[in-house]
Structures are given as structure tokens and as C-alpha cells.
Design a protein around this motif. Sequence first.
Motif, mmCIF file in Angstrom:
data_model
loop_
_atom_site.group_PDB
_atom_site.id
_atom_site.type_symbol
_atom_site.label_atom_id
_atom_site.label_comp_id
_atom_site.label_asym_id
_atom_site.label_seq_id
_atom_site.Cartn_x
_atom_site.Cartn_y
_atom_site.Cartn_z
ATOM 1 N N THR A 230 0.821 -1.212 0.000
ATOM 2 C CA THR A 230 0.000 0.000 0.000
ATOM 3 C C THR A 230 0.857 1.264 0.000
ATOM 4 O O THR A 230 0.335 2.361 0.189
ATOM 5 N N THR A 231 2.167 1.122 -0.214
ATOM 6 C CA THR A 231 3.061 2.281 -0.137
ATOM 7 C C THR A 231 2.875 3.209 -1.340
ATOM 8 O O THR A 231 2.345 2.811 -2.377
ATOM 9 N N ASN A 232 3.358 4.434 -1.185
ATOM 10 C CA ASN A 232 3.422 5.383 -2.291
ATOM 11 C C ASN A 232 4.796 6.023 -2.314
ATOM 12 O O ASN A 232 5.390 6.281 -1.259
ATOM 13 N N ALA A 233 5.300 6.251 -3.519
ATOM 14 C CA ALA A 233 6.645 6.812 -3.666
ATOM 15 C C ALA A 233 6.610 8.273 -4.106
ATOM 16 O O ALA A 233 7.570 8.766 -4.692
ATOM 17 N N TYR A 234 5.494 8.959 -3.833
ATOM 18 C CA TYR A 234 5.448 10.385 -4.173
ATOM 19 C C TYR A 234 6.570 11.095 -3.415
ATOM 20 O O TYR A 234 6.758 10.909 -2.224
ATOM 21 N N GLY B 49 -1.951 -2.700 -4.017
ATOM 22 C CA GLY B 49 -3.368 -2.435 -3.825
ATOM 23 C C GLY B 49 -3.666 -1.584 -2.601
ATOM 24 O O GLY B 49 -2.800 -1.350 -1.756
ATOM 25 N N PHE B 50 -4.898 -1.111 -2.533
ATOM 26 C CA PHE B 50 -5.424 -0.362 -1.389
ATOM 27 C C PHE B 50 -4.686 0.959 -1.156
ATOM 28 O O PHE B 50 -4.776 1.525 -0.077
ATOM 29 N N ASN B 51 -3.946 1.443 -2.150
ATOM 30 C CA ASN B 51 -3.114 2.628 -1.909
ATOM 31 C C ASN B 51 -3.594 3.885 -2.614
ATOM 32 O O ASN B 51 -3.008 4.943 -2.435
ATOM 33 N N HIS B 52 -4.646 3.784 -3.426
ATOM 34 C CA HIS B 52 -4.988 4.962 -4.229
ATOM 35 C C HIS B 52 -5.915 5.937 -3.499
ATOM 36 O O HIS B 52 -6.122 7.058 -3.952
ATOM 37 N N LEU B 53 -6.469 5.508 -2.369
ATOM 38 C CA LEU B 53 -7.408 6.365 -1.628
ATOM 39 C C LEU B 53 -6.699 7.069 -0.466
ATOM 40 O O LEU B 53 -5.841 6.471 0.186
ATOM 41 N N PRO B 54 -7.072 8.316 -0.175
ATOM 42 C CA PRO B 54 -6.555 8.952 1.040
ATOM 43 C C PRO B 54 -6.967 8.127 2.257
ATOM 44 O O PRO B 54 -8.012 7.464 2.249
ATOM 45 N N GLN C 71 0.111 4.868 -8.687
ATOM 46 C CA GLN C 71 1.345 5.114 -7.952
ATOM 47 C C GLN C 71 1.812 6.546 -8.105
ATOM 48 O O GLN C 71 1.656 7.147 -9.162
ATOM 49 N N GLY C 72 2.389 7.072 -7.024
ATOM 50 C CA GLY C 72 3.078 8.340 -7.101
ATOM 51 C C GLY C 72 4.576 8.090 -7.196
ATOM 52 O O GLY C 72 5.083 7.120 -6.639
ATOM 53 N N ARG C 73 5.279 8.929 -7.920
ATOM 54 C CA ARG C 73 6.747 8.908 -7.918
ATOM 55 C C ARG C 73 7.214 10.268 -8.379
ATOM 56 O O ARG C 73 6.538 10.931 -9.177
ATOM 57 N N GLY C 74 8.392 10.668 -7.906
ATOM 58 C CA GLY C 74 8.829 12.030 -8.216
ATOM 59 C C GLY C 74 7.782 13.009 -7.718
ATOM 60 O O GLY C 74 7.312 12.918 -6.594
ATOM 61 N N TRP D 72 1.534 11.998 -9.750
ATOM 62 C CA TRP D 72 0.635 10.944 -9.282
ATOM 63 C C TRP D 72 0.097 10.185 -10.486
ATOM 64 O O TRP D 72 -0.118 10.765 -11.544
ATOM 65 N N GLY D 73 -0.139 8.898 -10.309
ATOM 66 C CA GLY D 73 -0.777 8.099 -11.351
ATOM 67 C C GLY D 73 -2.199 8.566 -11.613
ATOM 68 O O GLY D 73 -2.817 9.231 -10.776
ATOM 69 N N GLN D 74 -2.737 8.177 -12.755
ATOM 70 C CA GLN D 74 -4.040 8.689 -13.200
ATOM 71 C C GLN D 74 -5.201 8.287 -12.292
ATOM 72 O O GLN D 74 -6.215 8.977 -12.233
ATOM 73 N N LEU D 75 -5.079 7.163 -11.607
ATOM 74 C CA LEU D 75 -6.197 6.697 -10.780
ATOM 75 C C LEU D 75 -6.042 7.036 -9.301
ATOM 76 O O LEU D 75 -6.936 6.734 -8.506
#
Length: 199
Positions: free
Chosen positions: A89-93, A121-126, A181-184, A187-190
Motif C-alpha cells: 500500500t506504499t506510495n513513492a510520491y 493495492g489499497f493505496n490509491h485512496l486517502p 502510484q506516485g513517484r517524483g 501521481w498516477g491517473q487513478l
Amino acid sequence: MSYSIIGFGAVGQALARAFARKSIDVTVASRRPPAMLMERARAIGPNVVPGTLEDAIASDTIFLAVPFWEHREVAKQLATWQGKTIIDTTNAYGVPVEELEGQPPATVVARAFTGARFVKGFNHLPAAVLAADPGVNGGSRVVFLSSDDENAVAPVAALAEQLGFAPIALGPLKDGGLLVQGRGNTWGQLIFQDLVKFK
């Protein structure tokens, strides 16, 4: 089947609420000793049981809810993760793209967990939305899943449904993983798309 959540910040607690809502036992662990998690865990529900990192990695299915690079410390705990399912569920933003060596962030995490069945999974929602009841106006809140192992997705989708969510499979990490996913500084489109599926 046993479940655990490694990381007990906002996302970890949101996931714990989903388990508590359905009275499903889940072990929660963080860098802090279990006693320091007890008060917050009890406030969420009696099925949320604080444990050590060793307790958490003994589970069959493990939600990884730690800051992005901390996945490496968790992965070091076992030489092989054979027989276990890791739900990332991590994000790399904020993580520079060059640090990821051109790979999708989920692929970087997957490589650290040798032998595991790995599902993003489970990572796209706040966290606040993830913590809320996924039943919305007669429908179910969507969670996205992606994996390079098709056989890994079905049991995670079944768990998502058990928790009250509507899982949607997005395909392999190089495609679906990037959508959520976020990176740099992108954010990803979804990411943050709060969607509800009606039967």
C-alpha cells in the motif's frame, strides 16, 4: 488464513478499521513496541491485536503500510517470503525517479520480497476515505489491485470483497501499478479516484 498490517500510521489504522468492521482478526505492528500501539488498537476494535514485527511477518497475508523506503527494512526480516502474500500500500510520491532506476515503484518493492506473492493495492485512496465504511449508497468503494502474478490477485480480491470493497484488477505492475502510484512529483491517473461499484 492470518492477516497483519506492518505500519500503524494513518493508512495502517484505516486498514485496521476495515478488519474491525468485519470482526476479522488482524495483527498490527510498527517500529514501536506493541504496548505503545495498544490504546489506539483497542479504540479501533477488539480484533485489532498489536504485535511485534516478528508476529506480523508470521502471518499468511501482510499489508505493507510503511513509508516507501522502509519496505527494505521489513524485507530483510526473512531470506525468502515463499508462501506469503504481500499487499503493497506504499506510495513513492516525492521519491526521485532516478532513485527508482527507471522501474515502477511497485516493482522496486516487489523485488525486495523474494518469493512472495506480491500485489499492489489499497493505496490509491486517502487514508480518511480508506477508513470509512466502503458501503456507499448501496454500492461498494473500489480498490485497485495489480500484480505480475495472476494467481496472487484472486485471493486478495476475495479478501477485499470480504472487507466490503469492490476490487478491480489492473493487470501487471508495469501497467496497472503505474496507474495507482506516485513517484517524483507526479501521481498516477487513478490516484485519489473515489469510485463506487454497483451490482
